[in-house]
Each structure stands twice: as C-alpha cells, then as structure tokens.
Write a protein that holds these residues in place. Structure first.
Motif, PDB file in Angstrom:
ATOM      1  N   SER A   9      35.322  52.582  39.450  1.00 17.04           N
ATOM      2  CA  SER A   9      35.485  52.343  38.018  1.00 17.04           C
ATOM      3  C   SER A   9      34.906  50.989  37.616  1.00 17.04           C
ATOM      4  O   SER A   9      34.199  50.876  36.607  1.00 17.04           O
ATOM      5  CB  SER A   9      36.970  52.412  37.653  1.00 17.04           C
ATOM      6  OG  SER A   9      37.162  52.122  36.298  1.00 17.04           O
ATOM      7  N   ALA A  10      35.181  49.968  38.406  1.00 14.52           N
ATOM      8  CA  ALA A  10      34.679  48.621  38.111  1.00 14.52           C
ATOM      9  C   ALA A  10      33.158  48.583  38.202  1.00 14.52           C
ATOM     10  O   ALA A  10      32.497  47.965  37.366  1.00 14.52           O
ATOM     11  CB  ALA A  10      35.301  47.600  39.063  1.00 14.52           C
ATOM     12  N   PHE A  68      24.979  40.563  41.871  1.00 20.54           N
ATOM     13  CA  PHE A  68      25.530  40.566  40.515  1.00 20.54           C
ATOM     14  C   PHE A  68      26.622  41.630  40.412  1.00 20.54           C
ATOM     15  O   PHE A  68      27.724  41.366  39.916  1.00 20.54           O
ATOM     16  CB  PHE A  68      24.416  40.849  39.498  1.00 20.54           C
ATOM     17  CG  PHE A  68      24.913  41.137  38.112  1.00 20.54           C
ATOM     18  CD1 PHE A  68      25.204  40.100  37.239  1.00 20.54           C
ATOM     19  CD2 PHE A  68      25.100  42.439  37.682  1.00 20.54           C
ATOM     20  CE1 PHE A  68      25.675  40.361  35.962  1.00 20.54           C
ATOM     21  CE2 PHE A  68      25.556  42.709  36.411  1.00 20.54           C
ATOM     22  CZ  PHE A  68      25.851  41.670  35.544  1.00 20.54           C
ATOM     23  N   PHE A  69      26.325  42.838  40.887  1.00 18.74           N
ATOM     24  CA  PHE A  69      27.303  43.920  40.809  1.00 18.74           C
ATOM     25  C   PHE A  69      28.502  43.679  41.720  1.00 18.74           C
ATOM     26  O   PHE A  69      29.641  43.930  41.337  1.00 18.74           O
ATOM     27  CB  PHE A  69      26.644  45.264  41.138  1.00 18.74           C
ATOM     28  CG  PHE A  69      25.661  45.706  40.100  1.00 18.74           C
ATOM     29  CD1 PHE A  69      26.073  46.021  38.813  1.00 18.74           C
ATOM     30  CD2 PHE A  69      24.317  45.799  40.397  1.00 18.74           C
ATOM     31  CE1 PHE A  69      25.167  46.426  37.843  1.00 18.74           C
ATOM     32  CE2 PHE A  69      23.404  46.202  39.436  1.00 18.74           C
ATOM     33  CZ  PHE A  69      23.828  46.514  38.158  1.00 18.74           C
ATOM     34  N   ILE A  70      28.245  43.170  42.910  1.00 20.93           N
ATOM     35  CA  ILE A  70      29.332  42.902  43.847  1.00 20.93           C
ATOM     36  C   ILE A  70      30.281  41.865  43.253  1.00 20.93           C
ATOM     37  O   ILE A  70      31.506  42.041  43.293  1.00 20.93           O
ATOM     38  CB  ILE A  70      28.790  42.417  45.211  1.00 20.93           C
ATOM     39  CG1 ILE A  70      27.817  43.431  45.813  1.00 20.93           C
ATOM     40  CG2 ILE A  70      29.940  42.106  46.171  1.00 20.93           C
ATOM     41  CD1 ILE A  70      28.348  44.833  45.997  1.00 20.93           C
ATOM     42  N   ASN A  71      29.730  40.801  42.683  1.00 24.45           N
ATOM     43  CA  ASN A  71      30.567  39.765  42.080  1.00 24.45           C
ATOM     44  C   ASN A  71      31.368  40.308  40.913  1.00 24.45           C
ATOM     45  O   ASN A  71      32.561  39.982  40.763  1.00 24.45           O
ATOM     46  CB  ASN A  71      29.711  38.579  41.629  1.00 24.45           C
ATOM     47  CG  ASN A  71      29.107  37.819  42.781  1.00 24.45           C
ATOM     48  OD1 ASN A  71      29.672  37.798  43.873  1.00 24.45           O
ATOM     49  ND2 ASN A  71      27.956  37.224  42.566  1.00 24.45           N
ATOM     50  N   GLU A  72      30.757  41.127  40.074  1.00 25.08           N
ATOM     51  CA  GLU A  72      31.467  41.710  38.927  1.00 25.08           C
ATOM     52  C   GLU A  72      32.621  42.608  39.394  1.00 25.08           C
ATOM     53  O   GLU A  72      33.708  42.551  38.844  1.00 25.08           O
ATOM     54  CB  GLU A  72      30.499  42.530  38.066  1.00 25.08           C
ATOM     55  CG  GLU A  72      29.442  41.693  37.389  1.00 25.08           C
ATOM     56  CD  GLU A  72      29.653  41.598  35.899  1.00 25.08           C
ATOM     57  OE1 GLU A  72      29.943  42.624  35.278  1.00 25.08           O
ATOM     58  OE2 GLU A  72      29.514  40.486  35.373  1.00 25.08           O
ATOM     59  N   GLU A  74      34.126  42.519  42.326  1.00 23.95           N
ATOM     60  CA  GLU A  74      35.103  41.659  42.988  1.00 23.95           C
ATOM     61  C   GLU A  74      36.049  41.015  41.984  1.00 23.95           C
ATOM     62  O   GLU A  74      37.259  41.007  42.182  1.00 23.95           O
ATOM     63  CB  GLU A  74      34.355  40.604  43.803  1.00 23.95           C
ATOM     64  CG  GLU A  74      35.221  39.819  44.760  1.00 23.95           C
ATOM     65  CD  GLU A  74      34.373  38.895  45.604  1.00 23.95           C
ATOM     66  OE1 GLU A  74      34.665  38.812  46.807  1.00 23.95           O
ATOM     67  OE2 GLU A  74      33.434  38.257  45.078  1.00 23.95           O
ATOM     68  N   GLN A  75      35.515  40.511  40.894  1.00 16.81           N
ATOM     69  CA  GLN A  75      36.338  39.896  39.849  1.00 16.81           C
ATOM     70  C   GLN A  75      37.239  40.924  39.159  1.00 16.81           C
ATOM     71  O   GLN A  75      38.395  40.658  38.867  1.00 16.81           O
ATOM     72  CB  GLN A  75      35.466  39.198  38.814  1.00 16.81           C
ATOM     73  CG  GLN A  75      34.801  37.957  39.322  1.00 16.81           C
ATOM     74  CD  GLN A  75      33.848  37.337  38.306  1.00 16.81           C
ATOM     75  OE1 GLN A  75      33.912  37.651  37.136  1.00 16.81           O
ATOM     76  NE2 GLN A  75      32.980  36.473  38.775  1.00 16.81           N
ATOM     77  N   SER A  78      40.088  41.964  41.593  1.00 15.79           N
ATOM     78  CA  SER A  78      40.824  40.816  42.140  1.00 15.79           C
ATOM     79  C   SER A  78      40.967  40.859  43.644  1.00 15.79           C
ATOM     80  O   SER A  78      42.060  40.794  44.192  1.00 15.79           O
ATOM     81  CB  SER A  78      42.208  40.729  41.500  1.00 15.79           C
ATOM     82  OG  SER A  78      42.091  40.577  40.108  1.00 15.79           O
ATOM     83  N   ILE A  79      39.846  40.967  44.327  1.00  9.46           N
ATOM     84  CA  ILE A  79      39.855  40.931  45.795  1.00  9.46           C
ATOM     85  C   ILE A  79      39.897  39.462  46.217  1.00  9.46           C
ATOM     86  O   ILE A  79      39.082  38.678  45.776  1.00  9.46           O
ATOM     87  CB  ILE A  79      38.605  41.629  46.385  1.00  9.46           C
ATOM     88  CG1 ILE A  79      38.633  43.110  46.026  1.00  9.46           C
ATOM     89  CG2 ILE A  79      38.520  41.429  47.881  1.00  9.46           C
ATOM     90  CD1 ILE A  79      37.405  43.872  46.454  1.00  9.46           C
ATOM     91  N   PRO A  80      40.875  39.098  47.037  1.00  9.69           N
ATOM     92  CA  PRO A  80      41.027  37.675  47.438  1.00  9.69           C
ATOM     93  C   PRO A  80      39.862  37.176  48.287  1.00  9.69           C
ATOM     94  O   PRO A  80      39.178  37.878  48.913  1.00  9.69           O
ATOM     95  CB  PRO A  80      42.313  37.646  48.233  1.00  9.69           C
ATOM     96  CG  PRO A  80      42.707  39.031  48.512  1.00  9.69           C
ATOM     97  CD  PRO A  80      41.873  39.934  47.640  1.00  9.69           C
TER      98      PRO A  80
END
Length: 80
Positions: A9-10, A68-72, A74-75, A78-80
C-alpha cells in the motif's frame, strides 16, 4: 502478512504520487518503463508487490533513484 500489505500500500501511494507529480498517466508511465498500464494500476492500488527490477525500471522512468521509493515506504510504515 499485515506488514506485506502495508508495504504494498505504501509503495503504491508513493508510486502514484510521484507519477502524478511528473504529470504522467499510467499509460505514459507504462510506455516509459516497459511495464503494462494494468500492472502499474495494480501496483498503485497495493494489489501487487514490485520486484527489485520493477522498482529500478519505475525509478528510471520517473527520474528518481530507486532508493526514493524505499525511503518513502520506510517512512510510511515506520520501520525502525
């Protein structure tokens, strides 16, 4: 299974947002990335999870780094 659904979904939301900000239709993104419009639609709706290869193809077509997609994502989850 819940985490996978959140990730899909993210990713879909991030992909759609970037596509729209690039003023591209799903069809246009499909042509630029070599992916089908229905597949892009399924990604954006969170019904499919992209392979690493797919992420790279989409990133190239949208002129962003794959990270870019991985960071989005991840945010968003909320993966620590």
């Amino acid at each position: 299974m819940v985490l996978l659904t959140k990730l899909d979904s993210a990713f879909g939301k991030s992909l759609k947002s970037r596509r729209l900000s690039s003023n591209l239709s799903q069809e246009q993104l499909g042509l630029k990335s070599g992916l089908s419009r229905p597949y892009i639609s399924e990604l954006e709706m969170g019904k499919k999870d992209p392979s690493l290869f797919t992420i790279f193809k989409l990133a190239d077509a949208l002129k962003v780094k794959p990270s870019f997609f991985i960071n989005e994502v991840e945010q968003a989850v909320s993966i620590p």
